[in-house]
Design an enzyme around this catalytic site. Sequence first.
Site, PDB file in Angstrom:
ATOM      1  N   PRO A  90       0.824  -1.219   0.000  1.00 18.96           N
ATOM      2  CG  PRO A  90      -0.720  -1.527   1.700  1.00 18.96           C
ATOM      3  CD  PRO A  90       0.604  -2.033   1.199  1.00 18.96           C
ATOM      4  CD  GLU A 117      -0.241  -5.863  10.817  1.00 23.14           C
ATOM      5  OE1 GLU A 117      -1.178  -6.683  10.788  1.00 23.14           O
ATOM      6  OE2 GLU A 117      -0.334  -4.690  10.428  1.00 23.14           O
ATOM      7  NE  ARG A 154      -6.370  -5.690 -21.284  1.00 22.33           N
ATOM      8  CZ  ARG A 154      -6.493  -4.548 -21.945  1.00 22.33           C
ATOM      9  NH1 ARG A 154      -5.661  -3.567 -21.697  1.00 22.33           N
ATOM     10  NH2 ARG A 154      -7.443  -4.380 -22.855  1.00 22.33           N
ATOM     11  CG  ASP A 169      -7.469  -0.938 -23.281  1.00 20.29           C
ATOM     12  OD1 ASP A 169      -6.395  -1.439 -22.926  1.00 20.29           O
ATOM     13  OD2 ASP A 169      -8.404  -1.566 -23.799  1.00 20.29           O
TER      14      ASP A 169
HETATM   15  C1  4FV Z   1      -1.526  -3.839  -1.255  1.00 20.12           C
HETATM   16  C2  4FV Z   1      -2.183  -2.794  -1.922  1.00 20.12           C
HETATM   17  C3  4FV Z   1      -1.896  -4.389   0.057  1.00 20.12           C
HETATM   18  C4  4FV Z   1      -0.733  -4.972   3.035  1.00 20.12           C
HETATM   19  C5  4FV Z   1      -0.325  -5.881   4.130  1.00 20.12           C
HETATM   20  C6  4FV Z   1      -0.535  -7.127   2.114  1.00 20.12           C
HETATM   21  C7  4FV Z   1      -1.256  -5.837   1.945  1.00 20.12           C
HETATM   22  C8  4FV Z   1      -0.185  -7.245   3.538  1.00 20.12           C
HETATM   23  N1  4FV Z   1      -0.500  -4.220  -2.012  1.00 20.12           N
HETATM   24  N2  4FV Z   1      -1.537  -2.608  -3.109  1.00 20.12           N
HETATM   25  N3  4FV Z   1      -3.260  -2.104  -1.535  1.00 20.12           N
HETATM   26  N4  4FV Z   1      -1.012  -5.259   0.618  1.00 20.12           N
HETATM   27  O1  4FV Z   1      -2.931  -4.047   0.616  1.00 20.12           O
HETATM   28  O2  4FV Z   1      -0.534  -3.464  -3.131  1.00 20.12           O
HETATM   29  O3  4FV Z   1       1.146  -7.624   3.624  1.00 20.12           O
END
Ligand code: 4FV
Length: 251
Positions: A90, A117, A154, A169
């Site tokens: 994230p 986490e 794609r 697209d």
């Molecule tokens: C995520 C997202 C995501 C966070 C903790 C996996 C999680 C766990 N990855 N974009 N949104 N990852 O939420 O890419 O490790």
Amino acid sequence: MDILVLTLFPEMFAGPMSQSIMKKARDKGLIHFEAMDYRPYATSKHKNVDDIPYGGGAGMVLKPEPIFSALEDRIGDPAQFPGKIILMSPQGRPFTQEMANSLSRETQLVFVCGHYEGFDERIRALAHEEISIGDYVLTGGELPAMVVIDAVCRLLPGVLGEAGSHEADSFSDGLLEHPHYTRPRVFRGREVPEVLLSGNHERIRKWRRKEALRRTWLRRRDLLKTLPLTKEDQKFLEEIHREEEENTTGK
Ligand code: 4FV
């Protein structure tokens, strides 16, 4: 394109990577896909891939050793790796069509999927790129990796083939896509716009551009801020403002 995914749940990729367009692309040899479990590379007696966070706090943190050992065993020295190593998290750069376009020009991609986490901070030293698919928290990096893999693959020549082209697209020209219609001409009393039956390609081009602008103006006005607009686009937008005004005020 060679795609390697480091994950604790390789079987999660079985479905998406063995159906439809992704399956055909693999069968045609356009994509070589491998999902690799890094748990066997855990060095602790109980094969732990995660541990409690230094400084306390809830949840578990992914340990660096299993991921480093798995990656180095599979690709050698990451610093010498000719492709891109991508961490899904994230905290990554928000994923866009533009990023999909640039990744589709790579020959080798490695995705590192987290769980719990998140990653020990030292794992980030491995990555050329950190990508987020959106401002929400998932249980793992597998679904985000699949999203990026699908969006990138794609775009590879020969992958979409007759199944369609990505030229038209959404986002390919920075706008949301215009409405699409197919048979029947009338469905439950709703008719296909006459212009699409006219055979007049210039009228159809204009209608599609205007409707793509309308949808973008109504739903994603932020996209219009950075988009270079032609004189014709500006004329369409004036018409759209008036038409939508009439729609809302009925005047
Ligand atoms: C995520 C997202 C995501 C966070 C903790 C996996 C999680 C766990 N990855 N974009 N949104 N990852 O939420 O890419 O490790």
